[in-house]
Design an enzyme around this catalytic site. Structure first.
Site, PDB file in Angstrom:
ATOM      1  N   PRO A  80       0.816  -1.223   0.000  1.00 48.26           N
ATOM      2  CG  PRO A  80      -0.893  -1.574   1.559  1.00 48.26           C
ATOM      3  CD  PRO A  80       0.427  -2.129   1.089  1.00 48.26           C
ATOM      4  CB  CYS A  81       1.323   3.800  -2.452  1.00 48.84           C
ATOM      5  SG  CYS A  81      -0.252   4.271  -3.223  1.00 48.84           S
ATOM      6  CD  GLN A  82      -3.441   3.115   0.773  1.00 48.29           C
ATOM      7  OE1 GLN A  82      -2.357   2.563   0.805  1.00 48.29           O
ATOM      8  NE2 GLN A  82      -4.555   2.455   0.541  1.00 48.29           N
TER       9      GLN A  82
ATOM     10  CB  ILE B  29       4.855   6.194   0.378  1.00 48.50           C
ATOM     11  CG1 ILE B  29       5.302   5.306   1.541  1.00 48.50           C
ATOM     12  CG2 ILE B  29       6.050   6.615  -0.463  1.00 48.50           C
ATOM     13  CD1 ILE B  29       5.808   3.947   1.123  1.00 48.50           C
TER      14      ILE B  29
END
Length: 135
Positions: free
Chosen positions: A75-77, A79
């Site tokens: 998950p990139c939320q 970053i």
């Protein structure tokens, strides 16, 4: 034949790339917590949803077969520039959604694949996240 394990699978973009390249592989398992993404993954790749390991924090690596390649797009939320920019840890030290990266790392360390391929947002390579990128 390549034994392939997909983590944070979504609908299986890595697998579709292997298919398009004509790379023969055997999907040993995939890992996707979202029930709609899992159903889509199963339909797109014509595999049983019983191959889904579900919640990555509950994966028992002692039950996994030999793995040659692991792909993961954690998950990139936390970053992403459009996200919270917390990185892997909240201020209280707890792990963020992006911190689920460590679960992928645990699985990689336990299964020792020949190759592990990570995907994430460009901001992971920024100065702000230099420490996380180096991990």
């Amino acid at each position: 034949m390549i034994n392939f394990l997909s983590l944070f699978s979504g609908i299986g973009a890595f697998e579709k790339a292997l298919d398009r390249l004509g790379v023969p592989y055997k999907l040993v398992n995939y890992c996707e917590i979202d029930k709609y993404a899992s159903k889509s993954y199963s339909a797109v790749h014509n595999v049983s949803e019983s191959l889904n390991l579900g919640d990555i924090t509950k994966v028992d690596t002692s039950q996994l077969p030999h793995v040659d390649i692991i792909s993961y797009g954690f998950p990139c939320q936390d970053i992403s520039l459009s996200g919270r920019l917390q990185g892997f840890f909240n201020e209280d030290g707890s792990i963020t959604r992006s911190g689920l990266f460590f679960e992928a790392l645990r699985i990689i360390e336990d299964t020792k694949p020949k190759v592990a391929i990570a995907e994430n947002v460009k901001n992971l390579t920024s100065k702000k996240f230099k420490e996380q990128f180096e991990i």
